[in-house]
Design a protein around this motif. Structure first.
Motif, mmCIF file in Angstrom:
data_model
loop_
_atom_site.group_PDB
_atom_site.id
_atom_site.type_symbol
_atom_site.label_atom_id
_atom_site.label_comp_id
_atom_site.label_asym_id
_atom_site.label_seq_id
_atom_site.Cartn_x
_atom_site.Cartn_y
_atom_site.Cartn_z
ATOM 1 N N SER A 174 0.803 -1.220 0.000
ATOM 2 C CA SER A 174 0.000 0.000 0.000
ATOM 3 C C SER A 174 0.839 1.274 0.000
ATOM 4 O O SER A 174 0.277 2.366 -0.088
ATOM 5 C CB SER A 174 -0.940 0.015 1.218
ATOM 6 N N GLY A 201 -9.110 6.765 -9.092
ATOM 7 C CA GLY A 201 -8.619 5.874 -8.048
ATOM 8 C C GLY A 201 -7.500 4.963 -8.477
ATOM 9 O O GLY A 201 -6.808 4.390 -7.631
ATOM 10 N N SER A 202 -7.294 4.783 -9.782
ATOM 11 C CA SER A 202 -6.278 3.847 -10.254
ATOM 12 C C SER A 202 -4.983 4.531 -10.678
ATOM 13 O O SER A 202 -4.057 3.857 -11.120
ATOM 14 C CB SER A 202 -6.826 3.028 -11.435
ATOM 15 N N ILE A 204 -1.699 6.888 -9.470
ATOM 16 C CA ILE A 204 -0.959 7.221 -8.257
ATOM 17 C C ILE A 204 -0.614 8.708 -8.296
ATOM 18 O O ILE A 204 0.160 9.144 -9.157
ATOM 19 C CB ILE A 204 0.329 6.385 -8.156
ATOM 20 N N ARG A 287 -1.586 0.797 -9.943
ATOM 21 C CA ARG A 287 -2.318 0.348 -8.764
ATOM 22 C C ARG A 287 -2.599 -1.160 -8.858
ATOM 23 O O ARG A 287 -2.490 -1.772 -9.927
ATOM 24 C CB ARG A 287 -3.640 1.098 -8.648
ATOM 25 N N SER A 358 -4.561 1.234 -2.918
ATOM 26 C CA SER A 358 -5.006 2.486 -2.314
ATOM 27 C C SER A 358 -5.871 2.181 -1.098
ATOM 28 O O SER A 358 -6.893 1.498 -1.205
ATOM 29 C CB SER A 358 -5.803 3.321 -3.328
ATOM 30 N N ASN A 359 -5.456 2.688 0.058
ATOM 31 C CA ASN A 359 -6.230 2.460 1.277
ATOM 32 C C ASN A 359 -7.571 3.184 1.261
ATOM 33 O O ASN A 359 -8.438 2.904 2.097
ATOM 34 C CB ASN A 359 -5.415 2.906 2.499
ATOM 35 N N LYS A 360 -7.738 4.125 0.327
ATOM 36 C CA LYS A 360 -9.002 4.853 0.225
ATOM 37 C C LYS A 360 -10.047 4.091 -0.578
ATOM 38 O O LYS A 360 -11.198 4.504 -0.647
ATOM 39 C CB LYS A 360 -8.756 6.220 -0.413
ATOM 40 N N SER A 361 -9.640 3.003 -1.206
ATOM 41 C CA SER A 361 -10.565 2.233 -2.035
ATOM 42 C C SER A 361 -11.524 1.433 -1.166
ATOM 43 O O SER A 361 -11.136 0.846 -0.147
ATOM 44 C CB SER A 361 -9.792 1.285 -2.963
#
Length: 468
Positions: A174, A201-202, A204, A287, A358-361
C-alpha cells in the motif's frame, strides 16, 4: 533466492499460507532444475532426496568427473530412476522401449526376463556424465519451451480454484514508495497502467515525485472492453488527460486497450518498439488490480512462442507479490524484431511490479467472496432510473444515494455489477440498521455470518449536492 515465475514471490518452505510456498516434492524438483542450469542448490526443506539425479546433473554441468564411473546396485539405480517423473527419461535410462519401437533383431529374452546367454549382474555400470548430459539437455529444452514451470501453492490455488487460503489484504503493498528504486535507474521505459472504470482511483498521485520525471512513460488505460459499446473515445481521452497532469511524469503516448481480449495490444506494442531505445528495460507500474499482469500476458500472446511464459492474473488485488523480470527475447515480434534482439537487448527484461493498493478504495473492506460480486469481469450495461423525491437507490451495503429535497424526480444512471435496489429513505435506513446489527438483508455485499455483517463499515454521509 529463486522466484515463482507467475507472481514473483521468493520461494519458501516455512509458511504454507504465505506466497511462495513449495512442498518438499516441488522444492526438490526446483533444486534439481537449478543444478542442471548450473545454479547452486538452495538449502531448505526437501533439499535432500533424489540425490542421484542432482549429483549426476552437477557432474555434467561442472565437468568434474569426465572419465569417472560410478557403480550402483540394482536397488540404488531403481530408486534413483523412480524419482524421475518424466517417462521419456525413465525409458532412456532403463533401456525399456515401447512395443511399436522395439528392435526386431534384438535377442529374445528367457522367461526369467534376462537375455539368453547374458551374464547376470548385481551391479550396473553407469557413466554419470552421459546420464547427466541427457537429463540436462531434456530439462533445458523443456524450460526453454516454458513447460514444467514450478509455481508456488498460492498461485496454484488462484490459477485452478480462483481462491487464496488467507485474506488477500495480508499480501498487498500500500506504500507507493516501494517504487522509489526506479528513480535511480537509468535508461529505462515505464508503462503506467490505469483502470478505465476508476481513473481517479487507479492513478498514483504525484508519481513523478516517486519514480522521477525524466523517464519516458507510456500511459495505458486498460479494460476498455468493459465500457458500453457506444462510448465516446475522444471525450474519454479528454477526461483522462485531466488527471495526467497530476502524475508529474513524462507521458509520451496514451493507449486504450483491453488486455483480456487483446484489443489495442498490437498498436501498443508497435509504439513501445518504436519509442524504446536499445538496452532499455521496461517496467509495468500501477495500482493493484488494474491489469498489469494481464497486459504482459497479452503482449506474450502476440509474441512468437511467448504464450508459454505467461504470468498469473486474477481478480484478487495484489496477485503479483514481487518484482519479476521476463527476458525481452520472449516478446519476439511484439517488442523486439523477429530477426533477433539488438546486442544491447540480450540482457534486457520487461518487469512486472507489485500493484500499489489504495487504502481509500472501498475494495479494501471486501473479502475474497465479495470481490467476485464487485469487480467487473464482463461488459457492464448502464441502467438509467427515475429517482423520486424521498427515495433512495442502494448498491448493496456499499453505498446509497438519497433524494432528500429539490426536484420531484431526477434521472440516475448506474454502472455497476451490483443490481441497484430502489426503496423509500425510511426503509433504506431500516435495512442499514438491520445489517449493522448482524441481521441478514437483501443488501449484498457484505456476504457472510452475523459477525461479518457487524464488522462491515457503517455508512456515513460522504457527499452532499444541492440542485440549482
Amino acid at each position: 533466492m529463486p522466484q515463482c515465475p507467475t507472481c514473483g514471490a521468493a520461494f519458501q518452505t516455512e509458511n504454507p499460507r504465505a506466497a511462495g510456498y513449495l512442498n518438499q516434492k516441488k522444492w526438490r524438483q526446483m533444486n534439481q532444475a537449478n543444478v542442471v542450469k548450473g545454479l547452486p542448490s538452495i538449502e531448505g526443506a526437501g533439499s535432500g532426496g533424489s540425490v542421484g539425479i542432482s549429483v549426476l546433473a552437477d557432474q555434467a554441468v561442472h565437468k568434474t568427473v569426465a572419465n569417472d564411473k560410478r557403480l550402483l546396485s540394482d536397488d540404488e539405480f531403481t530408486s534413483i530412476v523412480s524419482d524421475i517423473e518424466d517417462p521419456e527419461i525413465q525409458e532412456l535410462l532403463t533401456g525399456k522401449v515401447a512395443p511399436e519401437s522395439a528392435d526386431p533383431n534384438a535377442e529374445p529374452e528367457d522367461p526369467q526376463g534376462d537375455k539368453m546367454d547374458a551374464p547376470k549382474c548385481n551391479q550396473r555400470d553407469t557413466r554419470a556424465e552421459s546420464f547427466a548430459t541427457l537429463i540436462a539437455a531434456r530439462v533445458r529444452r523443456r524450460a526453454e519451451q516454458g513447460r514444467d514451470r514450478i509455481i508456488c501453492q498460492r498461485c496454484h490455488s488462484l490459477k485452478n480454484y480462483s481462491r487464496v487460503d488467507r485474506p488477500w489484504k495480508e499480501d498487498i503493498v500500500s506504500d507507493p514508495r516501494v517504487l522509489r528504486f526506479l528513480r535511480y535507474k537509468s535508461n529505462i521505459m515505464i508503462v503506467v497502467v490505469c483502470d478505465l472504470f476508476d481513473i481517479p482511483g487507479s492513478l498514483i498521485p504525484h508519481l513523478g515525485d516517486i519514480i522521477g520525471s525524466r523517464h519516458p512513460v507510456v500511459l495505458v488505460a486498460n479494460k476498455s472492453d468493459l465500457l458500453p459499446r457506444d462510448y465516446h473515445k475522444q471525450r474519454l481521452l479528454m477526461w483522462l488527460k485531466r488527471f495526467v497532469g497530476g502524475l508529474e511524469v513524462n507521458v509520451r503516448a496514451i493507449h486504450f486497450v483491453a488486455a483480456l481480449k487483446n484489443l489495442g495490444i498490437r498498436e501498443l506494442a508497435a509504439d513501445i518498439m518504436e519509442q524504446r531505445r536499445p538496452g532499455q528495460d521496461i517496467y509495468m507500474v500501477g495500482r493493484a488490480n488494474v491489469g498489469k499482469s494481464e497486459l504482459i500476458n497479452a503482449l506474450l500472446r502476440i509474441s512468437m512462442g511467448g504464450s508459454a511464459h505467461t504470468v498469473l492474473a486474477s481478480h484478487v488485488p495484489g496477485t503479483t507479490m514481487g518484482l519479476y523480470g521476463i527476458p525481452l527475447r520472449r516478446f519476439a515480434k511484439a517488442l523486439v524484431p523477429l530477426s533477433g534482439a539488438e546486442p544491447q537487448d540480450r540482457q534486457v527484461h520487461l518487469y512486472d511490479t507489485p500493484g500499489v493498493f489504495s487504502n481509500k478504495s472501498i475494495i479494501s473492506y471486501l473479502t475474497n467472496e465479495e470481490l467476485k460480486l464487485v469487480v467487473c469481469q464482463k461488459r457492464v450495461s448502464p441502467f438509467t432510473f427515475i429517482l423520486n423525491l424521498g427515495q433512495s437507490v442502494m448498491l448493496g451495503g456499499l453505498g446509497r444515494v438519497d433524494l432528500v429535497d429539490g426536484p420531484s424526480r431526477i434521472l440516475v444512471t448506474v454502472f455497476s455489477t451490483i443490481r441497484p435496489h430502489f426503496t423509500r429513505i425510511q426503509r433504506a435506513d431500516e435495512l442499514v440498521q438491520a445489517m449493522q446489527s448482524g441481521k441478514q438483508t437483501i443488501l449484498q455485499p457484505p456476504v457472510g455470518d452475523s459477525e461479518r455483517l457487524k464488522w462491515f463499515p457503517h455508512q456515513k454521509l460522504a457527499l452532499e449536492h444541492k440542485f440549482a
